[in-house]
Design an enzyme around this catalytic site. Structure first.
Site, PDB file in Angstrom:
ATOM      1  N   ASP A 185       0.820   1.304   0.463  1.00  0.00           N
ATOM      2  CA  ASP A 185       2.222   1.150   0.860  1.00  0.00           C
ATOM      3  C   ASP A 185       2.325   0.457   2.220  1.00  0.00           C
ATOM      4  OD1 ASP A 185       1.030   3.501   1.990  1.00  0.00           O
ATOM      5  OD2 ASP A 185       3.012   4.125   2.673  1.00  0.00           O
ATOM      6  N   GLU A 186       3.461  -0.165   2.424  1.00  0.00           N
ATOM      7  CA  GLU A 186       3.898  -0.679   3.734  1.00  0.00           C
ATOM      8  C   GLU A 186       2.875  -1.591   4.424  1.00  0.00           C
ATOM      9  OE1 GLU A 186       6.988   2.780   5.173  1.00  0.00           O
ATOM     10  OE2 GLU A 186       4.869   3.077   5.661  1.00  0.00           O
ATOM     11  N   LEU A 187       2.163  -2.391   3.664  1.00  0.00           N
ATOM     12  CA  LEU A 187       1.260  -3.370   4.266  1.00  0.00           C
ATOM     13  C   LEU A 187       2.093  -4.494   4.883  1.00  0.00           C
ATOM     14  CD1 LEU A 187      -1.576  -4.474   4.822  1.00  0.00           C
ATOM     15  CD2 LEU A 187      -1.495  -5.561   2.568  1.00  0.00           C
ATOM     16  N   HIS A 210      -2.122   1.456   7.083  1.00  0.00           N
ATOM     17  CA  HIS A 210      -2.190   2.892   7.393  1.00  0.00           C
ATOM     18  C   HIS A 210      -3.632   3.352   7.626  1.00  0.00           C
ATOM     19  CE1 HIS A 210       2.021   4.099   6.804  1.00  0.00           C
ATOM     20  NE2 HIS A 210       2.071   3.181   5.849  1.00  0.00           N
TER      21      HIS A 210
END
Length: 584
Positions: A352-354, A286
């Site tokens: 998050d969401e790596l 992100h």
């Protein structure tokens, strides 16, 4: 077929008078409240004292510094101004033709508002860690016109003043303000110390006036944390004076940036109202907007098709095996942290969401193996959290860091949970302190359709009916049903600091911000302040009891300039709770 029999409706009509329409505010519900039915009037000459000293009512008073007297005096100004300027004549809470306001022929007046703070504020009171400041208060309003507000801290005084404002209405003549509920006795304190909103300013930019208005509405709802997700792959609106290229190249437009002066104004504005503003720079994923100024630090920026590399375009992650990334973050944090630390106790490093595939494009790694990436991520988190601590801040991360990546965290690190299921139990079972943002209940952007577009043909048919990933819409009833400590042991529940509703802004901008956030954020605010169990009855707080109070609170928000959505039709607002209850 479901229907109501005449006998059942008659029974309901008989029972509900035992539980009269509680249009007497108060939102969020106090832990304990009793009230009467005597009328008292309020005017601008009421005598206000704070710890025995007279405090003049000054319209628009702004604190000159962070000390108890200044905070309280400004709170008094906002409270009284809020009553006198709201123009809340409560006709909408009553059936047409009903007598809803007192006769002006006989008037008894409030005489004094005595405020007593029983302890000196610790310096941390204005930027506390969760649980460091006592927000409790006691409020009494006698039938003879004496009001007494007692609190341990100045923040507790502010919470009591917000409750005080909700006891009053304006008379339809326009020149009188009254409460019909004397005598009043309230003993109140929050169940959870962390009660917040996450606001994403990267997908859409929000001008200062929108953020400040959000803080106002938070304070009226007794919410106390504004978590600003300030950057993401889509944009970098944050001005860093030592690194001007970040916002010059990363912001959507030069007009859509937050200067150091803006950041300080937001934080001070919140602190004066008992709302701590803290920031998140999400990483190592992100973070793609950094590629616009520092492409050498980022992999997978705007790679297509994007779903191989990230959850949404334009993707982009830090290179995890590159010393230049660490040097970049050292310079960034050396600039940013000293400016936010005076007003914040926390800093959120994201996580998050790596997507593992990103590192396949990293010339220093060329692998998507967890065994390869986990040690690099551990080293990355350790280095950044060390900087956060050295700046006097406490790190916060998303749940994937400990649960998906098995990163070892410092004991003081707070973990924000969002994926629902057994996540909170897993985290507390490992001894982590938790902020709950369960997307099944508290993601306010959900249920309104996708932000993506679809081709004609098979993908178009596959996408029908174009729902988003986290539908359905989180109605106020669904939000109200959530208990962040459900299915936890007593020891696990102690580790839940509270929660935040999330305002991810893919399809939210200044035009619809208020209507999406309010009053639903206030509903979570009651869950977090009052808890799901009513101490007076020992039962779960019910929608039938909450509904009339929420409709009244929504009207108060609207009168104060917040474009809050209605939660029902006007007939139900004016009726008795049973008239719009679904019964079998």
């Amino acid at each position: 077929m479901l229907f109501q029999t005449p006998s059942l409706v008659s029974a309901l009509c008989f029972l509900y008078p035992l539980f009269p329409h509680p249009v007497a505010a108060v939102w969020p519900a106090p832990q304990k409240i009793t009230k009467g039915d005597a009328v008292l009037y309020l005017n601008q000459n009421i005598e206000v004292t704070y710890n025995g000293a007279f405090i003049p009512y000054t319209y628009g008073y702004t604190p000159s510094g962070f000390n108890s007297k200044e905070i309280v005096q400004a709170g008094i100004s906002r409270a009284l101004t809020g009553i006198f300027n709201s123009k809340f004549v409560p006709w909408i809470l009553h059936k047409p033709g009903a007598k809803y306001e007192p006769d002006l022929s006989e008037q008894e007046w409030l005489k004094t508002l005595e405020i007593i703070q029983t302890a000196e504020d610790d310096p941390s009171a204005f930027k506390p860690l969760a649980g460091e400041v006592d927000e409790s208060y006691n409020l009494t309003l006698s039938e003879t016109g004496e009001v007494k507000l007692t609190a341990v801290s100045s923040i507790g005084v502010l919470r009591g003043l917000e409750t005080f404002t909700q006891l009053f209405y304006q008379h339809s003549t326009g020149t009188f303000w009254y409460t019909p509920y004397a005598p009043v006795s309230i003993q109140d304190s929050p169940k959870f110390p962390h009660r917040g909103i996450l606001l994403d300013t990267a997908r859409h930019f929000f001008p200062l006036e929108d953020i400040l208005r959000t803080i106002d509405a938070m304070s009226w709802s007794k919410l106390n944390r504004l978590h600003v997700h300030v950057t993401d792959s889509q944009s970098w609106p944050l001005v860093i004076p030592s690194m001007p290229e970040l916002s010059e190249k990363g912001a959507y437009h030069p007009s859509e940036t937050y200067s150091p002066e803006d950041i300080e104004k937001i934080q001070k504005y919140g602190a004066y109202r008992g709302v701590q503003v803290y920031f998140e720079i999400d990483m190592p994923g992100h973070i793609g907007s950094v590629s616009l100024s520092h492409p050498e630090l980022i992999v997978a920026y705007n790679e297509q098709p994007y779903h191989w590399w990230c959850a949404q375009p334009p993707c982009g992650a830090f290179k995890l095996n590159n010393t230049a990334v660490d040097e970049f973050l050292e310079k960034l944090f050396d600039d940013f942290f000293p400016r936010i630390e005076p007003y914040s106790a926390y800093f959120h490093t994201g996580g998050d969401e790596l997507n593992k595939n990103d590192s396949m494009l990293d010339e220093g790694i060329r692998s998507n193996s967890s065994e390869v990436l986990q040690p690099l991520l551990q080293k990355f988190i350790d280095a950044q959290h060390k900087r956060v601590r050295e700046a006097g801040l406490t790190p916060v991360v998303w749940e994937e860091i400990p649960l998906e990546w098995n990163v070892t965290l410092g004991e003081e690190v707070v973990v924000q949970a969002w994926l629902g299921g057994s996540t909170v139990k897993k985290l507390t079972g490992k001894g982590h302190r938790v902020i709950d943002s369960n997307y099944n209940f508290w993601y306010l952007d959900c249920g309104r359709g996708q932000w993506i577009t679809w081709e004609n043909g098979l993908p178009f048919r596959t996408g029908y009916p174009f729902n988003d990933w986290c539908g359905p819409t989180k109605s106020w009833g669904l939000i109200y049903s959530h208990d962040p400590t459900a299915n936890l042991t007593a020891e696990e529940a102690k580790l839940v600091l509270g929660g935040e509703v999330a305002v991810w802004s893919e399809t939210i901008d200044p035009m619809n911000l208020d209507s999406i956030v309010w009053p639903r954020a206030s509903v979570a605010g009651e869950v977090l302040w009052s808890g799901r169990i009513d101490e007076n009855t020992g039962q779960n707080r019910s929608q039938i009891e909450a509904f009339p109070r929420l409709t009244e609170f929504r009207e108060r928000l609207v009168k104060k300039g917040v474009r809050a959505s209605p939660i029902t039709q006007e007939f139900c607002v004016q009726g008795e709770p049973w008239e719009c209850e679904f019964a079998m």
